[in-house]
Design an enzyme around this catalytic site. Sequence first.
Site, PDB file in Angstrom:
ATOM      1  N   GLY A 161       0.837  -1.202   0.000  1.00  0.00           N
ATOM      2  CA  GLY A 161       0.000   0.000   0.000  1.00  0.00           C
ATOM      3  C   GLY A 161       0.871   1.251   0.000  1.00  0.00           C
ATOM      4  O   GLY A 161       1.850   1.332   0.741  1.00  0.00           O
ATOM      5  N   VAL A 162       0.493   2.221  -0.831  1.00  0.00           N
ATOM      6  CA  VAL A 162       1.311   3.436  -0.933  1.00  0.00           C
ATOM      7  C   VAL A 162       1.319   4.198   0.390  1.00  0.00           C
ATOM      8  O   VAL A 162       2.299   4.873   0.726  1.00  0.00           O
ATOM      9  CB  VAL A 162       0.847   4.314  -2.122  1.00  0.00           C
ATOM     10  CG1 VAL A 162      -0.496   4.978  -1.848  1.00  0.00           C
ATOM     11  CG2 VAL A 162       1.890   5.372  -2.459  1.00  0.00           C
ATOM     12  N   ASP A 163       0.247   4.054   1.192  1.00  0.00           N
ATOM     13  CA  ASP A 163       0.232   4.703   2.517  1.00  0.00           C
ATOM     14  C   ASP A 163       1.331   4.126   3.408  1.00  0.00           C
ATOM     15  O   ASP A 163       1.992   4.849   4.157  1.00  0.00           O
ATOM     16  CB  ASP A 163      -1.151   4.598   3.187  1.00  0.00           C
ATOM     17  CG  ASP A 163      -1.691   3.174   3.271  1.00  0.00           C
ATOM     18  OD1 ASP A 163      -1.196   2.262   2.568  1.00  0.00           O
ATOM     19  OD2 ASP A 163      -2.651   2.966   4.048  1.00  0.00           O
ATOM     20  N   ARG A 164       1.566   2.842   3.299  1.00  0.00           N
ATOM     21  CA  ARG A 164       2.617   2.204   4.091  1.00  0.00           C
ATOM     22  C   ARG A 164       3.997   2.697   3.651  1.00  0.00           C
ATOM     23  O   ARG A 164       4.887   2.930   4.461  1.00  0.00           O
ATOM     24  CB  ARG A 164       2.524   0.677   3.958  1.00  0.00           C
ATOM     25  CG  ARG A 164       1.215   0.125   4.496  1.00  0.00           C
ATOM     26  CD  ARG A 164       1.089  -1.361   4.241  1.00  0.00           C
ATOM     27  NE  ARG A 164       2.112  -2.132   4.933  1.00  0.00           N
ATOM     28  CZ  ARG A 164       2.302  -3.448   4.771  1.00  0.00           C
ATOM     29  NH1 ARG A 164       1.531  -4.125   3.931  1.00  0.00           N
ATOM     30  NH2 ARG A 164       3.233  -4.073   5.450  1.00  0.00           N
TER      31      ARG A 164
ATOM     32  N   ASP B 184      -0.069   1.571  11.890  1.00  0.00           N
ATOM     33  CA  ASP B 184      -1.075   2.486  11.350  1.00  0.00           C
ATOM     34  C   ASP B 184      -2.442   1.825  11.518  1.00  0.00           C
ATOM     35  O   ASP B 184      -2.803   0.892  10.803  1.00  0.00           O
ATOM     36  CB  ASP B 184      -0.776   2.788   9.878  1.00  0.00           C
ATOM     37  CG  ASP B 184      -1.665   3.900   9.324  1.00  0.00           C
ATOM     38  OD1 ASP B 184      -2.707   4.222   9.934  1.00  0.00           O
ATOM     39  OD2 ASP B 184      -1.321   4.448   8.260  1.00  0.00           O
TER      40      ASP B 184
ATOM     41  N   THR C  36      -8.841   1.644   8.988  1.00  0.00           N
ATOM     42  CA  THR C  36      -9.805   0.653   8.518  1.00  0.00           C
ATOM     43  C   THR C  36      -9.185  -0.742   8.653  1.00  0.00           C
ATOM     44  O   THR C  36      -9.825  -1.686   9.112  1.00  0.00           O
ATOM     45  CB  THR C  36     -10.150   0.910   7.036  1.00  0.00           C
ATOM     46  OG1 THR C  36     -10.393   2.300   6.859  1.00  0.00           O
ATOM     47  CG2 THR C  36     -11.335   0.083   6.620  1.00  0.00           C
TER      48      THR C  36
ATOM     49  N   THR D  63     -20.499  -8.850  27.324  1.00  0.00           N
ATOM     50  CA  THR D  63     -20.244  -9.080  25.896  1.00  0.00           C
ATOM     51  C   THR D  63     -19.585  -7.893  25.210  1.00  0.00           C
ATOM     52  O   THR D  63     -18.554  -8.043  24.523  1.00  0.00           O
ATOM     53  CB  THR D  63     -21.577  -9.387  25.189  1.00  0.00           C
ATOM     54  OG1 THR D  63     -22.192 -10.486  25.856  1.00  0.00           O
ATOM     55  CG2 THR D  63     -21.354  -9.731  23.734  1.00  0.00           C
TER      56      THR D  63
END
Length: 247
Positions: free
Chosen positions: A101-104, A123, A126, A177
């Site tokens: 991923g380009v974000d990584r 990071d 999502t 729960t």
Amino acid sequence: MMMLLLDIGNTNLRWALARSEDAFEVEVARHSGAVPLDVLARWEVLDPPSRLIVGNVGGAAVGESVRRVAHAYWGLEPEFVSVRAAWRDLRIAYADPSRLGVDRWLALIEAHASVDGAVLIVDAGTAVTYDLILGDGRHLGGSILPGIEMMRSSLLAGTQIPRIESEPSGRSWATDTGSAIAAGSVQAVAALADRLFEHLAHEAGAEPSMLLSGGDADRIASAIQAPCEMVPDLVLRGLARVVRELS
Ligand SMILES: Nc1ncnc2c1ncn2[C@@H]1O[C@H](COP(=O)(O)OP(=O)(O)OP(=O)(O)O)[C@@H](O)[C@H]1O
Ligand SMILES: CC(C)(CO)[C@@H](O)C(=O)NCCC(=O)O
Ligand SMILES: [K+]
């Protein structure tokens, strides 16, 4: 001349105007495959940016939406950044770096440039990504988990467990729960951070640093035992750095 920087994730779009070296304010908006209306309203009144630089892992539709808006508002072609196998001394571990991923990649660039020694990047958005890099710029690889919200929703989707919302109490177990589910996801994300931190310390032969980013960074920070530092705009900072060094 002002640049508009855009980090598009699977849920949120983050943007900032890079006025000078690195003084910028980040704005966050949820997107659903298109530039959201509140962002359009903000962009409408901007002085036209000279360049629009984008890191996009949110899919082709939102990318196309950005392109149309940039054409219509400023007659500008957005520049979509893509991963390079080698960037200065940063070498990506993936056999096929274009799969990362380009974000990584942007987070790795910023982390390596701003921190001495080995770094673990967490990071938590999502999805949660972990990346390990040594002080000499060698990326070792990483791990990917579903994000905290996605862990919860997939658990509820796949079982008959009743939907009870709750925030984790700070303990790793619970007696109802909602808290049990909340504790499970937060502790899973945090425990993997601690485990990878230990592994990286072993690989590096010294204590690494840990940088925490993403929308859920503050939900997991207190559950992580190793020392860590919050850098909410890590990806955008990486983007600003890449552009500075590209142009
Ligand atoms: N339905 C949902 N699906 C996924 N995340 C959700 C949802 N609802 C709320 N969230 C939360 O939204 C935030 C998304 O974080 P962030 O803004 O860092 O993600 P992103 O940059 O869009 O994602 P990524 O980079 O992982 O694709 C997290 O706090 C996540 O738990
Ligand atoms: C994992 C996410 C969704 C995190 O934003 C993104 O970095 C991505 O789509 N990555 C591609 C797969 C990979 O990095 O191996
Ligand atoms: K992100």
